[in-house]
Design an enzyme around this catalytic site. Structure first.
Site, PDB file in Angstrom:
ATOM      1  N   SER A 156       9.722  19.995 104.193  1.00 50.62           N
ATOM      2  CA  SER A 156      10.244  18.662 103.844  1.00 50.62           C
ATOM      3  C   SER A 156       9.083  17.683 103.767  1.00 50.62           C
ATOM      4  CB  SER A 156      11.216  18.204 104.943  1.00 50.62           C
ATOM      5  OG  SER A 156      11.540  16.849 104.771  1.00 50.62           O
TER       6      SER A 156
ATOM      7  N   TYR B  23      13.077  16.870 113.953  1.00 54.68           N
ATOM      8  CA  TYR B  23      13.196  17.647 112.703  1.00 54.68           C
ATOM      9  C   TYR B  23      11.850  17.649 111.965  1.00 54.68           C
ATOM     10  CZ  TYR B  23      14.686  18.308 107.772  1.00 54.68           C
ATOM     11  OH  TYR B  23      14.816  18.713 106.468  1.00 54.68           O
TER      12      TYR B  23
ATOM     13  N   LYS C 251       9.379  20.769 110.700  1.00 47.51           N
ATOM     14  CA  LYS C 251       8.973  20.942 109.299  1.00 47.51           C
ATOM     15  C   LYS C 251       7.446  20.928 109.164  1.00 47.51           C
ATOM     16  CE  LYS C 251      13.009  21.499 107.443  1.00 47.51           C
ATOM     17  NZ  LYS C 251      13.355  22.745 106.741  1.00 47.51           N
TER      18      LYS C 251
HETATM   19  N1  LIG Z   1      18.673  17.496 101.542  1.00 48.99           N
HETATM   20  C1  LIG Z   1      17.497  16.928 101.703  1.00 48.99           C
HETATM   21  O1  LIG Z   1      17.320  15.714 101.437  1.00 48.99           O
HETATM   22  C2  LIG Z   1      16.333  17.747 102.193  1.00 48.99           C
HETATM   23  C3  LIG Z   1      15.087  17.128 102.221  1.00 48.99           C
HETATM   24  C4  LIG Z   1      13.984  17.869 102.666  1.00 48.99           C
HETATM   25  C5  LIG Z   1      14.147  19.169 103.060  1.00 48.99           C
HETATM   26  N2  LIG Z   1      15.375  19.747 103.043  1.00 48.99           N
HETATM   27  C6  LIG Z   1      15.468  21.133 103.489  1.00 48.99           C
HETATM   28  O2  LIG Z   1      16.125  21.894 102.505  1.00 48.99           O
HETATM   29  C7  LIG Z   1      16.755  23.024 103.131  1.00 48.99           C
HETATM   30  C8  LIG Z   1      18.196  23.130 102.658  1.00 48.99           C
HETATM   31  O3  LIG Z   1      18.902  21.969 103.100  1.00 48.99           O
HETATM   32  P1  LIG Z   1      20.120  21.331 102.306  1.00 48.99           P
HETATM   33  O4  LIG Z   1      19.859  19.898 102.203  1.00 48.99           O
HETATM   34  O5  LIG Z   1      20.410  22.130 101.098  1.00 48.99           O
HETATM   35  O6  LIG Z   1      21.269  21.497 103.409  1.00 48.99           O
HETATM   36  P2  LIG Z   1      22.812  21.926 103.326  1.00 48.99           P
HETATM   37  O7  LIG Z   1      23.375  21.691 101.981  1.00 48.99           O
HETATM   38  O8  LIG Z   1      23.444  21.286 104.493  1.00 48.99           O
HETATM   39  O9  LIG Z   1      22.714  23.515 103.543  1.00 48.99           O
HETATM   40  C9  LIG Z   1      22.212  24.055 104.711  1.00 48.99           C
HETATM   41  C10 LIG Z   1      22.416  25.546 104.674  1.00 48.99           C
HETATM   42  O10 LIG Z   1      21.842  26.131 105.849  1.00 48.99           O
HETATM   43  C11 LIG Z   1      22.846  26.925 106.500  1.00 48.99           C
HETATM   44  N3  LIG Z   1      22.586  26.922 107.936  1.00 48.99           N
HETATM   45  C12 LIG Z   1      22.624  25.880 108.791  1.00 48.99           C
HETATM   46  N4  LIG Z   1      22.319  26.293 110.035  1.00 48.99           N
HETATM   47  C13 LIG Z   1      22.101  27.622 109.963  1.00 48.99           C
HETATM   48  C14 LIG Z   1      21.757  28.613 110.897  1.00 48.99           C
HETATM   49  N5  LIG Z   1      21.610  28.325 112.210  1.00 48.99           N
HETATM   50  N6  LIG Z   1      21.610  29.888 110.473  1.00 48.99           N
HETATM   51  C15 LIG Z   1      21.775  30.208 109.158  1.00 48.99           C
HETATM   52  N7  LIG Z   1      22.100  29.306 108.225  1.00 48.99           N
HETATM   53  C16 LIG Z   1      22.256  28.028 108.622  1.00 48.99           C
HETATM   54  C17 LIG Z   1      24.168  26.264 106.088  1.00 48.99           C
HETATM   55  O11 LIG Z   1      25.277  27.131 106.152  1.00 48.99           O
HETATM   56  P3  LIG Z   1      26.140  27.361 107.513  1.00 48.99           P
HETATM   57  O12 LIG Z   1      26.381  26.007 108.089  1.00 48.99           O
HETATM   58  O13 LIG Z   1      27.363  28.057 107.058  1.00 48.99           O
HETATM   59  O14 LIG Z   1      25.305  28.238 108.369  1.00 48.99           O
HETATM   60  C18 LIG Z   1      23.867  25.945 104.630  1.00 48.99           C
HETATM   61  O15 LIG Z   1      24.016  27.098 103.835  1.00 48.99           O
HETATM   62  C19 LIG Z   1      16.608  22.801 104.641  1.00 48.99           C
HETATM   63  O16 LIG Z   1      15.502  23.534 105.109  1.00 48.99           O
HETATM   64  C20 LIG Z   1      16.301  21.310 104.734  1.00 48.99           C
HETATM   65  O17 LIG Z   1      15.592  20.992 105.910  1.00 48.99           O
HETATM   66  C21 LIG Z   1      16.476  19.070 102.622  1.00 48.99           C
END
Ligand SMILES: NC(=O)c1ccc[n+]([C@@H]2O[C@H](COP(=O)([O-])OP(=O)(O)OC[C@H]3O[C@@H](n4cnc5c(N)ncnc54)[C@H](OP(=O)(O)O)[C@@H]3O)[C@@H](O)[C@H]2O)c1
Length: 254
Positions: free
Chosen positions: A147, A160, A164
């Site tokens: 991130s 968090y 990261k």
């Molecule tokens: N969205 C943003 O603005 C943003 C910005 C920077 C980085 N990121 C990074 O991008 C990545 C994806 O995030 P996203 O925004 O797409 O989030 P999201 O839509 O909330 O999806 C998160 C995914 O991770 C799974 N998950 C959560 N806890 C888990 C665990 N303990 N074991 C296995 N799976 C787990 C969830 O499914 P279940 O709950 O069913 O397990 C879901 O499939 C993450 O690494 C996040 O830190 C996101």
């Protein structure tokens, strides 16, 4: 070879964690669209099954395997089942993450710190280790979804951000360790992407307006906008890229 052919993933097998929604789902779909067999994983089998049904309708070869990113036995089983089903593993996308605590260090419970590190950082370490022999055999690669908060923390992302930053460091350490074996490891640092995880940052109009002030492109991204970079890094088009940290944030950290 035509340059566009280098972006294809025909014959490759990819595991994408956290692929039941958001960025992970978008990356898995993109890999499937260019010929990879995709193994999607997260904690909730029913959510995975729903995504898998959609993928199958779109002509994507997919397998849905439940795995908790903090449980080594789950990650071992994920790799074992992938190889049993498809005979190989080429690409691992460490995308699953959690953020149970928003806020300053002093307000963060020790247990929340442990959970964040276990899922966001140790999970990538464990899955990388388990997958490594197969990745070495196939000259594969790993992509860690970090991130911009791992590069420049802000007060809303607390511990968090620490996880990261650790993931960026893990990327560089793995790239150094595995480079001579032909296994590439890279990190992607998304900015604000419209997903469930970032809801607190975009659902409230006032909070969202404040954040937009800091983003030169004045908008957040859709999850699909992370897929092109993740495809490039997974593909032969990125054959000399390892240890890299690639930002996709609309200019947020400029
Ligand atoms: N969205 C943003 O603005 C943003 C910005 C920077 C980085 N990121 C990074 O991008 C990545 C994806 O995030 P996203 O925004 O797409 O989030 P999201 O839509 O909330 O999806 C998160 C995914 O991770 C799974 N998950 C959560 N806890 C888990 C665990 N303990 N074991 C296995 N799976 C787990 C969830 O499914 P279940 O709950 O069913 O397990 C879901 O499939 C993450 O690494 C996040 O830190 C996101």
């Amino acid at each position: 070879m035509n340059i566009l052919d280098k972006f294809r993933l025909d014959g490759k097998v990819a595991i994408i964690t956290g692929a039941s929604k958001g960025i992970g789902e978008a990356i898995a779909r993109a890999y499937g669209q260019v010929g990879a067999k995709v193994v999607i994983s997260s904690r909730k089998q029913e959510d995975l099954d729903r995504v898998a049904e959609d993928f199958k309708k779109e002509g994507i070869e997919v397998t849905a395997i439940q795995a908790h990113n903090g449980k080594k036995e789950d990650l071992e089983s994920l790799v074992r089942q992938t190889i049993e089903k498809y005979g190989r593993l080429d690409i691992v996308v460490n995308n699953a993450a959690t953020n149970p605590a928003f806020g300053p260090v002093v307000a963060t419970e020790d247990s929340a710190f442990d959970k964040i590190m276990e899922v966001n950082l140790k999970g990538a370490f464990m899955l990388g280790k388990v997958a490594y022999p197969e990745l070495k055999k196939n000259q594969g690669n790993v992509i860690n979804i970090s991130s911009v908060a791992g590069i420049k923390p802000d007060e809303k992302t607390g511990i968090y951000s620490v996880s990261k930053s650790g993931l960026i460091s893990l990327t560089k350490v793995m790239a150094r360790d595995w480079g001579a074996d032909g296994v590439r490891v890279n990190a992607i640092c998304p900015g604000l992407i419209k997903t469930k995880m970032s809801e607190a940052l975009w659902k409230n109009e006032n909070v969202f307006k404040q954040i937009m002030h800091f983003i030169p492109m004045r908008r957040m991204a859709e999850p699909e906008e992370m897929a092109g970079l993740a495809l490039f890094l997974a593909s032969d088009a990125a054959s000399y890229c390892t240890g890299g940290v690639y930002v996709a944030d609309g200019g947020l950290i400029v």
